[in-house]
Design a protein around this motif. Structure first.
Motif, PDB file in Angstrom:
ATOM      1  N   LEU A 226       0.827  -1.207   0.000  1.00  0.00           N
ATOM      2  CA  LEU A 226       0.000   0.000   0.000  1.00  0.00           C
ATOM      3  C   LEU A 226       0.864   1.261   0.000  1.00  0.00           C
ATOM      4  O   LEU A 226       0.509   2.268  -0.618  1.00  0.00           O
ATOM      5  N   LYS A 227       1.989   1.193   0.673  1.00  0.00           N
ATOM      6  CA  LYS A 227       2.899   2.345   0.684  1.00  0.00           C
ATOM      7  C   LYS A 227       3.422   2.621  -0.722  1.00  0.00           C
ATOM      8  O   LYS A 227       3.490   3.785  -1.155  1.00  0.00           O
ATOM      9  N   ILE A 228       3.772   1.561  -1.452  1.00  0.00           N
ATOM     10  CA  ILE A 228       4.232   1.736  -2.829  1.00  0.00           C
ATOM     11  C   ILE A 228       3.094   2.255  -3.702  1.00  0.00           C
ATOM     12  O   ILE A 228       3.287   3.129  -4.561  1.00  0.00           O
ATOM     13  N   MET A 229       1.888   1.744  -3.479  1.00  0.00           N
ATOM     14  CA  MET A 229       0.746   2.184  -4.281  1.00  0.00           C
ATOM     15  C   MET A 229       0.430   3.663  -4.041  1.00  0.00           C
ATOM     16  O   MET A 229      -0.033   4.351  -4.956  1.00  0.00           O
ATOM     17  N   ARG A 230       0.692   4.155  -2.845  1.00  0.00           N
ATOM     18  CA  ARG A 230       0.528   5.593  -2.605  1.00  0.00           C
ATOM     19  C   ARG A 230       1.493   6.386  -3.479  1.00  0.00           C
ATOM     20  O   ARG A 230       1.139   7.454  -4.014  1.00  0.00           O
ATOM     21  N   GLN A 231       2.717   5.870  -3.622  1.00  0.00           N
ATOM     22  CA  GLN A 231       3.699   6.549  -4.463  1.00  0.00           C
ATOM     23  C   GLN A 231       3.284   6.497  -5.932  1.00  0.00           C
ATOM     24  O   GLN A 231       3.368   7.504  -6.643  1.00  0.00           O
ATOM     25  N   ALA A 232       2.862   5.318  -6.377  1.00  0.00           N
ATOM     26  CA  ALA A 232       2.394   5.187  -7.760  1.00  0.00           C
ATOM     27  C   ALA A 232       1.203   6.108  -8.011  1.00  0.00           C
ATOM     28  O   ALA A 232       1.105   6.767  -9.053  1.00  0.00           O
TER      29      ALA A 232
END
Length: 250
Positions: free
Chosen positions: A10-16
């Motif tokens: 989810l942290k990566i998806m926030r960046q994406a």
């Protein structure tokens, strides 16, 4: 199969999502009279690549550009072109995806070009608000029918039609994952929403009838009656504390 995301994912998806949202914001700022739809897509691509991500749409299923740019009666999947010039009064739907560290952010917004008609502005306002109605219903424990019903009720109460041929979707390591997320439905029906689910809610709302047709290029989808359409989208995460929008720009 629905994939629940870990806290790290989810942290990566926030960046994406942030990258995709920044690209959408930059592309929207480029909407002015005399600009081509190709230039708008190029702005999105440049913003995504500068952030160290990849344009998800480019080459996806053979799509030839980094953003879908859909003008007036084009509902979705408009192919950018150097020959298509935006004019004062047009409404321009831009759909952008960015892939970052293996995960996708996907969002869309309909922008006015200069001063638009009262009818066009009302359609855009209603479509945008129907998206937020859907997001507010995307609470853990609810069902997808609650989300679709919230979108549908808001749009139809204002005299508009919700497109049924195309729907939202799960999003994550792929742009299109399970489950499908219709913009219509029955409350209490459908897949139950669980923490860790990530979905793209994207109302496509027509000024006239709900019917659409896809042109010979296999992508460009227009309203069946030639009237205006609007399109708004956010990628969101279902969490124990409520829905979280992932596609938030800087």
């Amino acid at each position: 199969m629905i994939v629940l995301k870990t806290a790290r994912e989810l942290k990566i998806m926030r960046q994406a999502g942030r990258i995709a949202a920044n690209a959408l914001k930059a592309a929207g700022a480029a909407v002015e009279p005399g600009v081509s739809t190709w230039e708008i897509s190029h702005v999105a691509r440049r913003t995504i690549e500068k952030a160290g991500a990849k344009p998800t749409f480019l080459g996806y299923g053979g799509f030839p550009a980094s953003a879908c740019v859909s003008v007036n009666n084009v509902v979705i999947h408009g192919i950018p072109s150097k020959r298509q010039i935006i004019r004062e009064g047009d409404i321009v739907s831009i759909d952008v995806g960015a892939t970052y560290e293996g995960f996708v952010g996907d969002n869309a917004f309909t922008f006015p070009c200069g001063k638009v008609s009262r009818e066009a502005q009302a359609l855009m306002d209603a479509t945008r608000e129907s998206l937020y109605e859907g997001i507010r219903a995307a609470v853990a424990g609810n069902r997808l029918g609650d989300v679709g019903s919230a979108v549908q009720r808001y749009a139809e109460a204002r005299g508009y039609s919700v497109v049924r041929d195309f729907v939202g979707h799960g999003v994550g390591a792929k742009m299109h994952e399970d489950p499908s997320v219709p913009n219509y439905g029955t409350p209490g029906r459908g897949v139950r929403l669980l923490p860790g689910m990530t979905i793209a809610i994207e109302p496509m709302v027509n000024e006239g009838v709900a019917g659409v047709q896809t042109l010979e290029d296999g992508w460009t989808t227009v309203t069946a009656d030639g009237k205006l359409a609007a399109h708004f989208e956010h990628s969101i995460a279902i969490t124990p504390d409520g829905p979280v929008i992932l596609t938030v720009p800087d």
